[in-house]
Design a protein around this motif. Sequence first.
Motif, PDB file in Angstrom:
ATOM      1  N   GLN A  13     -34.935   6.473 -24.558  1.00 12.56           N
ATOM      2  CA  GLN A  13     -35.140   7.144 -25.581  1.00 12.56           C
ATOM      3  C   GLN A  13     -36.153   6.661 -26.488  1.00 12.56           C
ATOM      4  O   GLN A  13     -36.749   8.095 -27.397  1.00 12.56           O
ATOM      5  CB  GLN A  13     -33.553   7.602 -25.981  1.00 12.56           C
ATOM      6  CG  GLN A  13     -32.599   7.724 -25.613  1.00 12.56           C
ATOM      7  CD  GLN A  13     -31.385   8.226 -26.264  1.00 12.56           C
ATOM      8  OE1 GLN A  13     -30.790   7.309 -26.675  1.00 12.56           O
ATOM      9  NE2 GLN A  13     -30.907   9.193 -26.297  1.00 12.56           N
ATOM     10  N   ARG A  20     -43.686  11.252 -27.476  1.00 13.51           N
ATOM     11  CA  ARG A  20     -44.022  12.493 -28.371  1.00 13.51           C
ATOM     12  C   ARG A  20     -44.586  11.787 -30.029  1.00 13.51           C
ATOM     13  O   ARG A  20     -45.637  12.569 -30.635  1.00 13.51           O
ATOM     14  CB  ARG A  20     -42.507  12.900 -28.919  1.00 13.51           C
ATOM     15  CG  ARG A  20     -41.917  13.432 -27.398  1.00 13.51           C
ATOM     16  CD  ARG A  20     -40.851  14.495 -28.465  1.00 13.51           C
ATOM     17  NE  ARG A  20     -40.071  14.797 -27.386  1.00 13.51           N
ATOM     18  CZ  ARG A  20     -38.605  15.032 -27.199  1.00 13.51           C
ATOM     19  NH1 ARG A  20     -37.467  14.914 -28.617  1.00 13.51           N
ATOM     20  NH2 ARG A  20     -37.744  15.958 -25.693  1.00 13.51           N
TER      21      ARG A  20
ATOM     22  N   ARG B  42     -40.337   5.208 -14.878  1.00  9.69           N
ATOM     23  CA  ARG B  42     -39.915   6.427 -15.795  1.00  9.69           C
ATOM     24  C   ARG B  42     -39.436   7.077 -14.715  1.00  9.69           C
ATOM     25  O   ARG B  42     -38.630   7.984 -14.548  1.00  9.69           O
ATOM     26  CB  ARG B  42     -40.741   6.657 -16.864  1.00  9.69           C
ATOM     27  CG  ARG B  42     -40.001   7.206 -17.925  1.00  9.69           C
ATOM     28  CD  ARG B  42     -41.036   7.416 -19.122  1.00  9.69           C
ATOM     29  NE  ARG B  42     -41.535   8.636 -18.940  1.00  9.69           N
ATOM     30  CZ  ARG B  42     -41.724   8.879 -19.182  1.00  9.69           C
ATOM     31  NH1 ARG B  42     -40.468   9.405 -20.594  1.00  9.69           N
ATOM     32  NH2 ARG B  42     -42.893  10.568 -20.268  1.00  9.69           N
ATOM     33  N   ARG B  45     -37.179   6.851 -12.071  1.00 10.36           N
ATOM     34  CA  ARG B  45     -35.702   6.655 -13.001  1.00 10.36           C
ATOM     35  C   ARG B  45     -35.070   8.632 -13.010  1.00 10.36           C
ATOM     36  O   ARG B  45     -34.178   9.459 -12.932  1.00 10.36           O
ATOM     37  CB  ARG B  45     -35.116   6.485 -13.986  1.00 10.36           C
ATOM     38  CG  ARG B  45     -35.326   4.373 -13.853  1.00 10.36           C
ATOM     39  CD  ARG B  45     -35.661   4.103 -15.264  1.00 10.36           C
ATOM     40  NE  ARG B  45     -36.247   3.998 -15.966  1.00 10.36           N
ATOM     41  CZ  ARG B  45     -36.313   5.248 -16.627  1.00 10.36           C
ATOM     42  NH1 ARG B  45     -35.324   5.152 -17.240  1.00 10.36           N
ATOM     43  NH2 ARG B  45     -37.881   4.899 -17.410  1.00 10.36           N
ATOM     44  N   GLU B  68     -42.610  15.457 -19.757  1.00 10.24           N
ATOM     45  CA  GLU B  68     -43.101  15.829 -20.176  1.00 10.24           C
ATOM     46  C   GLU B  68     -44.905  15.297 -21.047  1.00 10.24           C
ATOM     47  O   GLU B  68     -45.687  14.988 -21.251  1.00 10.24           O
ATOM     48  CB  GLU B  68     -42.798  15.496 -22.098  1.00 10.24           C
ATOM     49  CG  GLU B  68     -40.989  15.452 -22.036  1.00 10.24           C
ATOM     50  CD  GLU B  68     -40.724  14.921 -23.531  1.00 10.24           C
ATOM     51  OE1 GLU B  68     -41.354  14.976 -24.428  1.00 10.24           O
ATOM     52  OE2 GLU B  68     -39.752  15.356 -23.839  1.00 10.24           O
ATOM     53  N   LEU B 141     -31.941   8.486 -32.231  1.00 14.19           N
ATOM     54  CA  LEU B 141     -32.410   8.831 -30.677  1.00 14.19           C
ATOM     55  C   LEU B 141     -31.355  10.290 -30.134  1.00 14.19           C
ATOM     56  O   LEU B 141     -32.492  10.686 -30.091  1.00 14.19           O
ATOM     57  CB  LEU B 141     -32.384   7.886 -30.256  1.00 14.19           C
ATOM     58  CG  LEU B 141     -32.781   6.215 -31.207  1.00 14.19           C
ATOM     59  CD1 LEU B 141     -33.442   5.098 -29.978  1.00 14.19           C
ATOM     60  CD2 LEU B 141     -34.548   6.656 -31.544  1.00 14.19           C
ATOM     61  N   ASP B 142     -30.228  10.061 -30.174  1.00 12.90           N
ATOM     62  CA  ASP B 142     -29.613  11.732 -29.180  1.00 12.90           C
ATOM     63  C   ASP B 142     -30.063  12.568 -30.418  1.00 12.90           C
ATOM     64  O   ASP B 142     -30.973  13.312 -29.924  1.00 12.90           O
ATOM     65  CB  ASP B 142     -28.351  11.473 -29.689  1.00 12.90           C
ATOM     66  CG  ASP B 142     -27.508  10.354 -27.940  1.00 12.90           C
ATOM     67  OD1 ASP B 142     -28.823  10.418 -27.171  1.00 12.90           O
ATOM     68  OD2 ASP B 142     -27.040  10.151 -28.171  1.00 12.90           O
ATOM     69  N   LEU B 144     -32.429  13.199 -32.433  1.00  8.99           N
ATOM     70  CA  LEU B 144     -33.843  12.967 -32.527  1.00  8.99           C
ATOM     71  C   LEU B 144     -34.675  13.824 -31.537  1.00  8.99           C
ATOM     72  O   LEU B 144     -35.016  14.815 -30.630  1.00  8.99           O
ATOM     73  CB  LEU B 144     -34.743  11.847 -32.579  1.00  8.99           C
ATOM     74  CG  LEU B 144     -34.856  11.134 -34.503  1.00  8.99           C
ATOM     75  CD1 LEU B 144     -35.310   9.522 -34.102  1.00  8.99           C
ATOM     76  CD2 LEU B 144     -35.377  11.889 -34.615  1.00  8.99           C
ATOM     77  N   MET B 145     -33.490  13.527 -30.197  1.00  4.30           N
ATOM     78  CA  MET B 145     -34.511  13.859 -28.814  1.00  4.30           C
ATOM     79  C   MET B 145     -34.063  15.135 -28.338  1.00  4.30           C
ATOM     80  O   MET B 145     -35.181  15.675 -27.809  1.00  4.30           O
ATOM     81  CB  MET B 145     -34.068  12.874 -27.650  1.00  4.30           C
ATOM     82  CG  MET B 145     -34.568  11.634 -27.382  1.00  4.30           C
ATOM     83  SD  MET B 145     -35.824  11.444 -27.653  1.00  4.30           S
ATOM     84  CE  MET B 145     -36.245  12.118 -26.308  1.00  4.30           C
ATOM     85  N   GLY B 148     -36.964  18.243 -30.945  1.00  2.49           N
ATOM     86  CA  GLY B 148     -38.271  18.287 -30.864  1.00  2.49           C
ATOM     87  C   GLY B 148     -38.581  18.536 -29.602  1.00  2.49           C
ATOM     88  O   GLY B 148     -39.483  17.799 -29.392  1.00  2.49           O
ATOM     89  N   GLY B 149     -37.901  18.992 -28.074  1.00  3.87           N
ATOM     90  CA  GLY B 149     -38.668  18.807 -27.346  1.00  3.87           C
ATOM     91  C   GLY B 149     -40.079  20.290 -26.461  1.00  3.87           C
ATOM     92  O   GLY B 149     -39.941  20.735 -26.215  1.00  3.87           O
ATOM     93  N   ALA B 150     -41.433  20.078 -27.463  1.00  6.03           N
ATOM     94  CA  ALA B 150     -42.160  20.541 -27.712  1.00  6.03           C
ATOM     95  C   ALA B 150     -43.383  19.844 -26.202  1.00  6.03           C
ATOM     96  O   ALA B 150     -44.059  18.790 -26.868  1.00  6.03           O
ATOM     97  CB  ALA B 150     -43.556  20.620 -28.681  1.00  6.03           C
ATOM     98  N   PRO B 152     -46.341  19.280 -23.716  1.00  5.82           N
ATOM     99  CA  PRO B 152     -47.656  19.093 -23.826  1.00  5.82           C
ATOM    100  C   PRO B 152     -48.453  20.929 -23.282  1.00  5.82           C
ATOM    101  O   PRO B 152     -49.590  21.182 -23.806  1.00  5.82           O
ATOM    102  CB  PRO B 152     -48.176  18.289 -23.589  1.00  5.82           C
ATOM    103  CG  PRO B 152     -47.088  17.784 -22.113  1.00  5.82           C
ATOM    104  CD  PRO B 152     -45.755  19.095 -22.690  1.00  5.82           C
ATOM    105  N   ARG B 154     -47.783  23.284 -24.107  1.00  3.72           N
ATOM    106  CA  ARG B 154     -47.077  24.553 -24.455  1.00  3.72           C
ATOM    107  C   ARG B 154     -47.880  26.125 -24.627  1.00  3.72           C
ATOM    108  O   ARG B 154     -49.471  25.706 -24.586  1.00  3.72           O
ATOM    109  CB  ARG B 154     -45.994  24.016 -25.998  1.00  3.72           C
ATOM    110  CG  ARG B 154     -48.124  23.598 -26.784  1.00  3.72           C
ATOM    111  CD  ARG B 154     -46.919  23.403 -28.083  1.00  3.72           C
ATOM    112  NE  ARG B 154     -48.277  21.993 -28.361  1.00  3.72           N
ATOM    113  CZ  ARG B 154     -48.031  20.952 -29.362  1.00  3.72           C
ATOM    114  NH1 ARG B 154     -46.556  20.927 -29.529  1.00  3.72           N
ATOM    115  NH2 ARG B 154     -48.811  20.076 -29.603  1.00  3.72           N
TER     116      ARG B 154
END
Lengths: 156, 156
Positions: A13, A20, B42, B45, B68, B141-142, B144-145, B148-150, B152, B154
């Motif tokens: 995380q 981001r 990454r 996983r 992302e 962190l949860d 926050l995650m 804002g899931g924008a 790249p 978009r």
Amino acid sequence: MSSPDADGPLADQLLSLTRRLHRSHKHQLEERGVGITPAQSRLLRTLSHHLQHHGSPPRMADLAERLEVVPRAVTTLVDALEVSGKVRRVPDPASRRVIRIELTDDGRKALSELRGARRAAAEEILAPLTDEQRTVLGGLLDTLMDGGGAPPDRRC
Amino acid sequence: MSSPDADGPLADQLLSLTRRLHRSHKHQLEERGVGITPAQSRLLRTLSHHLQHHGSPPRMADLAERLEVVPRAVTTLVDALEVSGKVRRVPDPASRRVIRIELTDDGRKALSELRGARRAAAEEILAPLTDEQRTVLGGLLDTLMDGGGAPPDRRC
DNA sequence: GCTCATTGTTACCTATACTCACAATGAACT
DNA sequence: AGTTCATTGTGAGTATAGGTAACAATGAGC
């Protein structure tokens, strides 16, 4: 250490979040036409910070230590900032080996624009948090930053 | 929003912290001879996560969205992982455009070694925190995650 | 069947940071 | 003096991570 299973996801995380943040920061810097990269932004703020605390401009080695990168990495960043007129390399009269990095007027102007970009990026990322939560997060990060300051050129 | 001045430094700390985490992670992966880079880790996983939740192997586009990054970035990572035998590109019988990414036995072995490396890196960074503090951090962190899931790419 | 969106990729560019080697300099110790 | 050693910054080269733009192949809708 009773629940170590949570550390892996926690690390994930953190890394995703900062990806981001970095992207948002870069985007903001481009959007506002500041004309510098995130790493250069970090160097400029480190430079400003050093001036406030020491009075004299920092050496390349000082910046490298503060930024937690090898000195060679600083050279490239200062190169770019010098080309765009944000900083100036000034030879130290006391020792001809050292180079002091000074902030130009253009650099000072960039610094203030940069702060806006950084705040906007932070705001974009931290939006889901209340003020209180941000304070808590800040406290945790303080604790983390104080603890593990191992520079990359450690000689162990 | 009563203390926005704290956001800038907060962002700095987050970025510095993650730089350390990334470096520690990379170091651990090299140390243990896993033979992959952090980004490949990454992806592996993410791959494993997808399998657990969907049953079927993901497409390139699925990985890109989850990571992302743009699809092109995934190609490079899968290339490297395929060369080192950790994953396999398998054409989808239903549509000849899509490619499914499967985990090989070698990849599964790497995944377990990788988890150790990641945990060690997280432990190194999170050492100053108590279990309770880690839980709090995880919660933040949860939050926050989720917010804002924008991605790249978009199209706004 | 023609048009258009999807999927992945080839080709190229940028940013960041690393190692290694090196020149210049200062310091320390004969 | 001079010799040796550590410091300081940089040139050259590499690796990682990501991005854009153009494109071929394919599927889908009309």
